[in-house]
Design a protein around this motif. Structure first.
Motif, PDB file in Angstrom:
ATOM      1  N   ALA A  24     -39.464  -4.323 -15.441  1.00 39.68           N
ATOM      2  CA  ALA A  24     -38.560  -4.998 -16.379  1.00 39.68           C
ATOM      3  C   ALA A  24     -38.841  -4.628 -17.825  1.00 39.68           C
ATOM      4  O   ALA A  24     -38.084  -5.028 -18.718  1.00 39.68           O
ATOM      5  CB  ALA A  24     -38.660  -6.508 -16.202  1.00 39.68           C
ATOM      6  N   SER A 251     -38.389  -9.290  -8.896  1.00 43.86           N
ATOM      7  CA  SER A 251     -37.919  -8.214  -9.771  1.00 43.86           C
ATOM      8  C   SER A 251     -36.695  -8.668 -10.557  1.00 43.86           C
ATOM      9  O   SER A 251     -36.554  -8.362 -11.750  1.00 43.86           O
ATOM     10  CB  SER A 251     -37.605  -6.965  -8.952  1.00 43.86           C
ATOM     11  N   ARG A 252     -35.808  -9.396  -9.903  1.00 39.80           N
ATOM     12  CA  ARG A 252     -34.615  -9.887 -10.584  1.00 39.80           C
ATOM     13  C   ARG A 252     -34.985 -10.927 -11.648  1.00 39.80           C
ATOM     14  O   ARG A 252     -34.432 -10.935 -12.748  1.00 39.80           O
ATOM     15  CB  ARG A 252     -33.654 -10.483  -9.563  1.00 39.80           C
ATOM     16  N   VAL A 255     -36.337  -9.274 -14.814  1.00 42.14           N
ATOM     17  CA  VAL A 255     -35.275  -8.737 -15.674  1.00 42.14           C
ATOM     18  C   VAL A 255     -34.612  -9.863 -16.462  1.00 42.14           C
ATOM     19  O   VAL A 255     -34.346  -9.737 -17.666  1.00 42.14           O
ATOM     20  CB  VAL A 255     -34.230  -7.975 -14.831  1.00 42.14           C
ATOM     21  N   ASP A 256     -34.347 -10.980 -15.789  1.00 38.67           N
ATOM     22  CA  ASP A 256     -33.762 -12.136 -16.464  1.00 38.67           C
ATOM     23  C   ASP A 256     -34.685 -12.631 -17.576  1.00 38.67           C
ATOM     24  O   ASP A 256     -34.235 -12.991 -18.670  1.00 38.67           O
ATOM     25  CB  ASP A 256     -33.534 -13.245 -15.437  1.00 38.67           C
ATOM     26  N   ARG A 259     -34.477 -10.247 -20.525  1.00 36.94           N
ATOM     27  CA  ARG A 259     -33.208 -10.466 -21.227  1.00 36.94           C
ATOM     28  C   ARG A 259     -33.303 -11.686 -22.133  1.00 36.94           C
ATOM     29  O   ARG A 259     -32.801 -11.686 -23.262  1.00 36.94           O
ATOM     30  CB  ARG A 259     -32.081 -10.634 -20.210  1.00 36.94           C
ATOM     31  N   LEU A 365     -30.148  -5.119 -20.550  1.00 39.51           N
ATOM     32  CA  LEU A 365     -30.562  -4.782 -19.187  1.00 39.51           C
ATOM     33  C   LEU A 365     -29.456  -4.963 -18.163  1.00 39.51           C
ATOM     34  O   LEU A 365     -29.723  -5.304 -17.006  1.00 39.51           O
ATOM     35  CB  LEU A 365     -31.794  -5.615 -18.784  1.00 39.51           C
ATOM     36  N   SER A 366     -28.225  -4.697 -18.566  1.00 37.59           N
ATOM     37  CA  SER A 366     -27.092  -4.720 -17.634  1.00 37.59           C
ATOM     38  C   SER A 366     -26.458  -3.332 -17.632  1.00 37.59           C
ATOM     39  O   SER A 366     -25.510  -3.062 -18.376  1.00 37.59           O
ATOM     40  CB  SER A 366     -26.062  -5.774 -18.072  1.00 37.59           C
TER      41      SER A 366
END
Length: 607
Positions: A24, A251-252, A255-256, A259, A365-366
């Protein structure tokens, strides 16, 4: 600024967490002690793994219930600390978090606490380790950050400083302005967490409901502004205890988390432009309307039939894809015959700067989704929302920009009452709800409204709307908690709300088309007459046509719902006099009616 995250914030093994954090884009990590204790890796191996991933180990935590105790307990606590220091040296961590004591054995004696923390810092110095002392919001005697700072100042040791945790400060309603009086060199560490405002025990609040910046109700930008004005130069670190995050993809979640820090830095930079170390992404390009909503039909003709009953006309077919364009006014619906059961698969958002929208999305990160584009197709880029819905950035009617409508060579739609798409409602997976709220706020620049919890006959519906300042783009984010009910499994319905200039005329046309409007119980209208005096004729019309009613301080709201096809239904709405809501008080009525009439099987006509 450097960015770090505590391993307790993510799900998975320590190895998986480190990989997710590095992927991330974080610079460092806090090792939560339980994660180290439960891994088969030796501390040296954890250190090597982190280094291979480009991560520094910024903090080892927590060390509990140390200070202001009797001589016998102090000896045992120092022995315990020596063992931890040895582990930290093997781990490569040079800073340890010490929480203010919650032990009943601790005395309410600041001088004694300072003396013993001085002793701890002296032992830590022999190992090249610093001690960051933190006031837990539920600490037995020390639960305010300025109290913790006074003890650190009394202890007067170069290896002893304070840790500032936004949750512990803001959950107690403390004024963060006092942070600016703490010398920068004595703010050893900063931990950040947001949270919804809840009336509950602060320990339970902390352990289960923290969230990432921008997902709760705290003023983290204001808090961080005070910290930076004090001169803090260390990492921005996230420490979030959250039951949902513990069950979601690590992992998700990472990233959140990243962000959220990027968006927070942007908010702080707006308040503190002299803070040049803050990273600032490209400015948000707020969408100005809906270009289209795309429905995957799986070849089911019933959606086209329903659109025709709503007054839409098929105005074009894509030149290279199995996609039809249906229009009425500025309301445009694409029917894509590919895909699974009927669902809302994509949304086109009007934007004055598609390239700027893409740059903003990528910086948060999108990444842009790959797209199979024909040689004549308009250059549309899309990113994925948290629920998988594709968001396309469009300019429909600009002479200096290719229009996506040119891919269809469309005819002019027939006139009708429906003027445009009023809003769309997307049902989120339960563990992506907070992520979605942050995504739409940070990536698209939409403003979140308050989160609502609405009764469902078999569970609960949680909803939060996001919109642009003018209301041209409104998106309702929903999550339903009914999947565990054995007789009524959750159907993650999505819908498109269409604005009508004359909803009475639209409702009459739908009535004449057959049973396509969701039936509303008579008891609703009996109650409506008790709550609002709208006059006998108006009440009779609402009851006859299946229309629901709401009002706020700005105006009135009339709306109806169609039957559900696959996962999709339509809502027709008319806002009168500036009404700003979504008819939330009628949602339980709609949900009950939908449970009473489940979606028709494929091939069954709408009427």
């Amino acid at each position: 600024m450097r960015k770090s995250i505590a391993t307790v914030s993510l799900s998975g093994s320590l190895t998986e967490k480190l990989a997710a954090v590095a992927a991330a884009g974080f610079d460092g990590v806090e090792i939560f002690e339980n994660d180290l204790l439960s891994t088969p890796l030796r501390p040296e191996q954890v250190r090597e793994r982190a280094a291979d991933l480009g991560l520094s180990i910024d903090l080892y935590q927590p060390f509990r219930d140390f200070e202001a105790v009797s001589a016998g307990l102090l000896a045992r606590n120092l022995r315990r600390a020596e063992h931890k220091f040895q582990v930290m040296q093997r781990l490569g961590a040079t800073q340890m978090l010490v929480c203010s004591s919650v032990s009943p054995d601790a005395a309410d004696d600041d001088a004694l606490a300072a003396e013993q923390l001085h002793m701890l810092a002296e032992r830590a110095a022999g190992h090249g380790i610093r001690i960051a002392y933190e006031a837990l919001a539920w600490g037995r005697h020390v639960n305010e950050y300025l109290h913790a700072w006074r003890i650190v100042r009394m202890a007067d040791h170069p290896q002893l400083g304070t840790c500032l945790d936004s949750f512990h400060v803001l959950s107690r309603g403390s004024d963060p302005g006092g942070i600016e009086a703490i010398p920068a060199e004595k703010i050893f560490y900063l931990q950040l967490a947001d949270a919804p405002l809840l009336a509950m025990d602060v320990l339970q609040w902390s352990r289960h409901y923290r969230c990432f910046p921008g997902q709760g109700d705290f003023d983290l930008a204001g808090f961080m502004t005070h910290v930076l004005r004090a001169g803090y130069s260390g990492p921005l670190s996230l420490e979030v205890f959250n039951d949902v995050f513990r069950q979601a993809s690590g992992s998700r979640t990472a990233v959140d988390a990243m962000r959220s820090l990027i968006a927070l830095e942007e908010s702080v930079a707006a308040r503190l432009p002299e803070a040049t170390r803050l990273g600032v992404p490209p400015q948000p390009v707020v969408p100005t309307g809906f270009a289209f909503a795309e429905l995957a039909t799986s070849g089911d003709a019933r959606l086209g039939e329903l659109l025709g009953q709503l007054g839409f006309t098929r105005t074009g077919v894509h030149t290279g894809k199995p996609v039809e364009l249906w229009e009425q006014g500025r309301a445009r619906i694409l029917l894509n015959t590919e895909g699974d059961d009927p669902t809302l698969s994509a949304i086109g958002l009007e934007t004055p700067d598609p390239a700027g929208s893409v740059k903003r999305a990528e910086s948060l990160l999108s990444p842009v989704l790959p797209r199979d584009r024909g040689p004549r197709d308009a250059p549309l880029d899309a990113v994925a929302a948290p629920d998988g819905t594709q968001l396309f950035f469009c300019r429909t009617a600009q002479p200096d920009h290719p229009s996506w409508r040119d891919d269809f060579d469309p005819a002019e739609p027939a006139p009708g009452e429906i003027t445009h798409i009023d809003h769309v409602a997307l049902t989120q997976p339960w563990h992506h709800f907070d992520e979605a709220s942050l995504f739409y706020r940070s990536v698209l620049g939409l403003r979140p409204r308050e989160s609502l919890e609405l009764a469902d006959p078999y569970g609960l519906l949680r909803s939060r709307a996001v919109s642009d300042p003018t209301g041209a783009v409104r998106i309702a984010l929903n999550v339903a908690y009914v999947s565990s009910h054995p007789s009524h499994p959750d159907i993650p319905r999505q819908h498109v709300a269409l604005a009508s200039r004359d909803i009475i005329a639209t409702a009459r046309r739908l009535r004449d088309a057959g049973p396509v409007v969701l039936a509303i119980p008579d008891n609703y209208y009996d109650d409506l007459e008790a709550r609002h005096d709208l006059g006998p004729e108006r009440h009779r019309t609402l009851r006859e046509l299946g229309l629901l009613y709401d009002r706020d301080e700005h105006g009135e709201f009339l709306h109806l719902y169609t039957v559900t096809i696959g996962r999709i239904f339509f809502e027709v709405v008319q806002r009168i006099g500036g009404y700003r809501g979504y008819g939330a008080q009628n949602a339980p009525i709609r949900l009950a009616a939908q449970h009473a009439r489940p979606p028709a099987e494929p091939g069954v006509p709408v009427r």
